[in-house]
Design a protein around this motif. Structure first.
Motif, PDB file in Angstrom:
ATOM      1  N   ASP A 180       0.611  -0.963  -0.120  1.00 14.12           N
ATOM      2  CA  ASP A 180      -0.353   0.003   0.006  1.00 14.12           C
ATOM      3  C   ASP A 180       0.423   1.392   0.368  1.00 14.12           C
ATOM      4  O   ASP A 180       1.959   1.143   0.302  1.00 14.12           O
ATOM      5  N   ASP A 181       0.156   2.463  -0.654  1.00  7.70           N
ATOM      6  CA  ASP A 181       0.743   3.948  -0.289  1.00  7.70           C
ATOM      7  C   ASP A 181       2.932   3.579  -0.819  1.00  7.70           C
ATOM      8  O   ASP A 181       2.878   4.545  -0.537  1.00  7.70           O
ATOM      9  N   PHE A 182       2.541   2.486  -2.321  1.00  7.12           N
ATOM     10  CA  PHE A 182       3.757   2.390  -2.077  1.00  7.12           C
ATOM     11  C   PHE A 182       4.750   4.153  -3.238  1.00  7.12           C
ATOM     12  O   PHE A 182       3.736   4.744  -3.928  1.00  7.12           O
ATOM     13  N   LEU A 202      -0.609   2.555  -6.331  1.00  7.07           N
ATOM     14  CA  LEU A 202       0.630   3.458  -6.075  1.00  7.07           C
ATOM     15  C   LEU A 202      -0.133   4.363  -5.739  1.00  7.07           C
ATOM     16  O   LEU A 202      -1.214   4.956  -4.982  1.00  7.07           O
ATOM     17  N   ASP A 203       0.623   5.186  -4.491  1.00  4.83           N
ATOM     18  CA  ASP A 203       0.131   6.678  -4.003  1.00  4.83           C
ATOM     19  C   ASP A 203      -0.815   7.473  -4.459  1.00  4.83           C
ATOM     20  O   ASP A 203       0.116   7.545  -5.612  1.00  4.83           O
ATOM     21  N   ARG A 204      -2.226   8.541  -4.499  1.00  8.43           N
ATOM     22  CA  ARG A 204      -1.933   9.047  -5.024  1.00  8.43           C
ATOM     23  C   ARG A 204      -1.335  11.022  -5.584  1.00  8.43           C
ATOM     24  O   ARG A 204      -0.792  11.103  -6.399  1.00  8.43           O
ATOM     25  N   ALA A 239      -3.992   2.318  -9.454  1.00  5.34           N
ATOM     26  CA  ALA A 239      -4.135   3.394  -8.686  1.00  5.34           C
ATOM     27  C   ALA A 239      -4.985   3.811  -7.889  1.00  5.34           C
ATOM     28  O   ALA A 239      -6.148   3.692  -7.542  1.00  5.34           O
ATOM     29  N   GLU A 240      -4.399   4.697  -6.204  1.00  7.27           N
ATOM     30  CA  GLU A 240      -5.373   5.111  -5.213  1.00  7.27           C
ATOM     31  C   GLU A 240      -5.050   6.649  -5.373  1.00  7.27           C
ATOM     32  O   GLU A 240      -5.217   7.184  -5.626  1.00  7.27           O
ATOM     33  N   GLY A 241      -7.263   6.777  -4.920  1.00  9.98           N
ATOM     34  CA  GLY A 241      -6.935   8.585  -5.738  1.00  9.98           C
ATOM     35  C   GLY A 241      -7.028   8.795  -6.420  1.00  9.98           C
ATOM     36  O   GLY A 241      -7.112  10.312  -7.019  1.00  9.98           O
TER      37      GLY A 241
HETATM   38 MG    MG Z   1      -2.760   6.819   0.958  1.00 10.53          MG
END
Ligand code: MG
Ligand code: C2E
Ligand code: MG
Ligand code: MG
Length: 290
Positions: A180-182, A202-204, A239-241
């Motif tokens: 998470d939050d790479f 992939l962190d936003r 991809a997050e966010g």
């Molecule tokens: Mg995050």
């Protein structure tokens, strides 16, 4: 040196510090009772396949609704739960809830949706973790391959040797592992090879933002490089966010596998999430306005 220590201990007892410590204690005892008082709830945010726009899974995100404190953000109470050890009980409950809900939705919709559950560092280093995961799967009837566990780089860095063993045992259950939050933590590329991870989130902060037009290009280049690297290692990239169509289009061009974010849907309570899954978008209060 003695002076410095004296200085520090004096500062520790300022009224503000005292007030802060008291507020923390109040929140801690409230959190201790949150579970039995049914103030906790797991919400779900859909994860979409970038190429097909199909919902392929969801991330379980914990929510705390306190009668006086209101909605306490996870960024506040998760660290507290982690420090106090309460994350053990709470995390196990989240896992059970996520498996039960998912199993119900998979059955009701006849589609293999994958649920992803966040694990804190303390959970990863809990000797009982593998047993707890196995139990949650057995008790819910959710097939192991429909469960994904999200770990942060930080928790892998804490004790890489133990982490490696635990992850091996988790993989043996048949589930998937995600980092998470790479890119935000102690990123070590060697981790991606050392640990048996399947997914990179992939962190936003790596996504091109609308406000950083000047920096946008370099952000895109970085995201593309990470995507390339991940694909070279046969990892899927989520991809997050994702908040805008621009970012989504960028990800699609860059070959990103999956995405989640407000652009598609906010995290929703179970009932609304089920409605969303069934395609009742209007009822689900989804989208940018939710
Ligand atoms: Mg995050
Ligand atoms: P995370 O695992 O990286 O989760 C993604 C966070 O991004 C979530 O915040 C989600 O609501 C938020 N998010 C989703 N789409 C967007 C978007 O388009 N824009 C923006 N700005 N944010 C978006 P949330 O729910 O507040 O959770 C924060 C963090 O708390 C999580 O980050 C995770 O590290 C932790 N957390 C949440 N639930 C659990 C849990 O059950 N167990 C553990 N150990 N940690 C949890
Ligand atoms: Mg996560
Ligand atoms: Mg994340």
């Amino acid at each position: 040196r003695a002076k410095a220590i004296k200085g520090n201990s004096y500062r520790f007892f300022t009224p503000e510090m005292h007030e802060k410590a008291r507020a923390r204690l109040t929140m801690e005892s409230a959190l201790r009772r949150a579970l039995e008082r049914q103030e906790l709830e797991v919400h779900y945010q859909p994860r979409l396949d970038v190429a097909t726009l199909q919902v392929v899974g969801m991330e379980a995100l914990l929510r705390w609704n306190h009668p006086q404190l209101g909605r306490v953000p996870p960024a506040q109470f998760i660290p507290l739960a982690e420090e106090t050890g309460l994350i053990g009980t709470i995390g196990e409950w989240v896992l059970q809830q996520a498996c039960r809900h998912s199993r119900r939705w998979v059955q009701a919709l006849g589609r293999p949706l994958r649920v992803s559950v966040n694990l804190s560092p303390r959970q990863l280093h809990d000797q009982q973790l593998v047993a707890k995961v196995r139990q949650a799967l057995r008790e819910s009837g959710l097939p192991a391959q429909l469960l994904e566990l999200e770990l942060t780089e930080g928790s892998l860095a804490q004790d890489p040797h133990t982490a490696e063993r635990t992850l091996g045992r988790l993989k043996a259950l048949g589930l998937r592992l995600a980092v998470d939050d790479f890119g935000t933590g102690h990123s070590s590329l060697s981790y991606l090879r050392r640990f048996p991870v399947d997914v990179l989130k992939l962190d936003r902060t790596f996504l091109p933002g609308l406000t950083e037009v000047a920096e946008g290009a370099s952000f895109s280049t970085l995201a593309q490089a990470i995507l390339h690297l991940a694909h070279t290692l046969s990892l899927r990239v989520v991809a997050e966010g994702v908040e805008t169509r621009e970012v989504f289009d960028f990800l699609k061009d860059a070959g990103c596998d999956e995405a989640q974010g407000y652009f598609f849907c906010r995290p929703l309570p179970p009932r609304e999430f089920e409605a969303f899954l069934r395609g009742s978008l209007e009822q689900a209060a989804c989208g940018m306005t939710g």
